[in-house]
Enzyme design. Structure first.
Site, PDB file in Angstrom:
ATOM      1  N   ARG A  40       0.825  -1.215   0.000  1.00  0.00           N
ATOM      2  CA  ARG A  40       0.000   0.000   0.000  1.00  0.00           C
ATOM      3  C   ARG A  40       0.854   1.258   0.000  1.00  0.00           C
ATOM      4  O   ARG A  40       0.437   2.291  -0.526  1.00  0.00           O
ATOM      5  CB  ARG A  40      -0.934  -0.017   1.222  1.00  0.00           C
ATOM      6  CG  ARG A  40      -1.943   1.143   1.270  1.00  0.00           C
ATOM      7  CD  ARG A  40      -2.888   1.002   2.458  1.00  0.00           C
ATOM      8  NE  ARG A  40      -3.985   1.956   2.417  1.00  0.00           N
ATOM      9  CZ  ARG A  40      -4.234   2.869   3.370  1.00  0.00           C
ATOM     10  NH1 ARG A  40      -3.445   2.949   4.417  1.00  0.00           N
ATOM     11  NH2 ARG A  40      -5.259   3.684   3.263  1.00  0.00           N
ATOM     12  N   ILE A  66      -7.051   8.121  -0.426  1.00  0.00           N
ATOM     13  CA  ILE A  66      -7.015   6.667  -0.617  1.00  0.00           C
ATOM     14  C   ILE A  66      -7.923   6.117   0.476  1.00  0.00           C
ATOM     15  O   ILE A  66      -7.844   6.542   1.632  1.00  0.00           O
ATOM     16  CB  ILE A  66      -5.568   6.119  -0.482  1.00  0.00           C
ATOM     17  CG1 ILE A  66      -5.505   4.604  -0.710  1.00  0.00           C
ATOM     18  CG2 ILE A  66      -4.944   6.482   0.855  1.00  0.00           C
ATOM     19  CD1 ILE A  66      -4.056   4.056  -0.759  1.00  0.00           C
ATOM     20  N   SER A  67      -8.830   5.208   0.117  1.00  0.00           N
ATOM     21  CA  SER A  67      -9.777   4.695   1.118  1.00  0.00           C
ATOM     22  C   SER A  67      -9.026   3.958   2.227  1.00  0.00           C
ATOM     23  O   SER A  67      -7.956   3.389   2.011  1.00  0.00           O
ATOM     24  CB  SER A  67     -10.770   3.737   0.459  1.00  0.00           C
ATOM     25  OG  SER A  67     -11.555   4.399  -0.498  1.00  0.00           O
ATOM     26  N   GLN A  68      -9.650   3.960   3.393  1.00  0.00           N
ATOM     27  CA  GLN A  68      -9.137   3.205   4.542  1.00  0.00           C
ATOM     28  C   GLN A  68      -9.088   1.713   4.193  1.00  0.00           C
ATOM     29  O   GLN A  68     -10.010   1.214   3.537  1.00  0.00           O
ATOM     30  CB  GLN A  68     -10.121   3.462   5.686  1.00  0.00           C
ATOM     31  CG  GLN A  68      -9.756   2.849   6.993  1.00  0.00           C
ATOM     32  CD  GLN A  68     -10.819   3.151   8.045  1.00  0.00           C
ATOM     33  OE1 GLN A  68     -11.648   4.047   7.876  1.00  0.00           O
ATOM     34  NE2 GLN A  68     -10.788   2.393   9.120  1.00  0.00           N
TER      35      GLN A  68
END
Ligand code: SAH
Length: 217
Positions: A40, A66-68
């Site tokens: 990530r 950026i999504s969790q």
């Protein structure tokens, strides 16, 4: 020139993240494996290197995030992604969620409305690894009629309503996962288009997303 290194420390942090996700109720081994396999921190500015595996959203520029990881895992699990599924993703952003889908063997068609974010795919680190991703610059409310129908549709921005054109581009038996506005937050929904064309709607808990906006930018 940005240096990319996936160290033992990063891998260790990723394993810890997977344990956190399991603890929060993510059970799909395919989803957990994909998160364990994808660095990530490659999708974030190098300033975030040490904190990339915290279960948090981070800024990616242009006012977007950026999504969790939990959100990525939850949405992907709900979507029941199978190898070779044709998946339409709305909101490419950092390309992280896109990569999770691609790692699971889906054929991914991803749309981004912000030109600067869309253009980042030209420097995508995994360009030659995931040949199963196609990038599009456009308005996700329109979908991709040329490539429809899709097995699955995933919206990664807060939708003001269920976009009718995306329902139309779903195969019978297909599923769409999306966060729909409910006050300040969004309610996660899964819509299944039944073989007879009727829609089955399932509702989950609330999340927090950046807005899904019309038009291009
Ligand atoms: N999946 C991304 C999430 C990014 S945030 C990730 O994991 O990084 C949501 C993204 O949706 C933003 O990049 C935003 O620009 C984009 N977006 C918002 N409305 C959109 C629309 N109508 N069509 C396409 N993309 C949209």
């Amino acid at each position: 020139m940005r240096q990319y290194a996936d160290t033992y420390q990063h891998k260790g942090l990723r394993k810890q993240l997977v344990e956190i996700l399991k603890g929060r109720g993510i059970t799909s081994q395919e989803v957990l494996d994909a998160i364990n396999n994808i660095p990530r921190h490659f999708f974030l500015d190098s300033a975030f290197d040490k904190i990339a595996y915290e279960d948090r959203a981070f800024p990616i520029g242009e006012g977007q995030t950026i999504s969790q990881p939990y959100t990525v895992a939850f949405q992907t699990q709900l979507l029941e992604v199978k190898r070779n599924d044709k998946v339409l993703e709305i909101g490419t952003g950092s390309i992280y969620q896109t990569t999770v889908l691609a790692e699971m063997g889906a054929k991914v068609f991803t749309i981004e409305r912000q030109k600067k974010l869309y253009d980042q795919h030209k420097n995508y680190y995994f360009k030659s690894k995931y040949l199963n991703i196609k990038f599009f610059y456009g308005d996700g409310f329109e979908g991709l009629p040329t490539y429809a129908p899709f097995d699955k549709v995933l919206i990664t921005a807060a939708a003001p309503f269920i976009p009718p054109k995306l329902i139309a581009q779903l195969k019978p038996g297909g599923m769409m996962v999306l966060p729909v506005d409910e006050g300040d937050q969004q309610r996660m929904l899964r819509i299944t288009k039944l073989p007879d064309g009727n829609l089955l709607e399932e509702s989950f808990h609330n999340f927090s997303f950046v807005p899904m906006l019309t038009g291009k930018n």
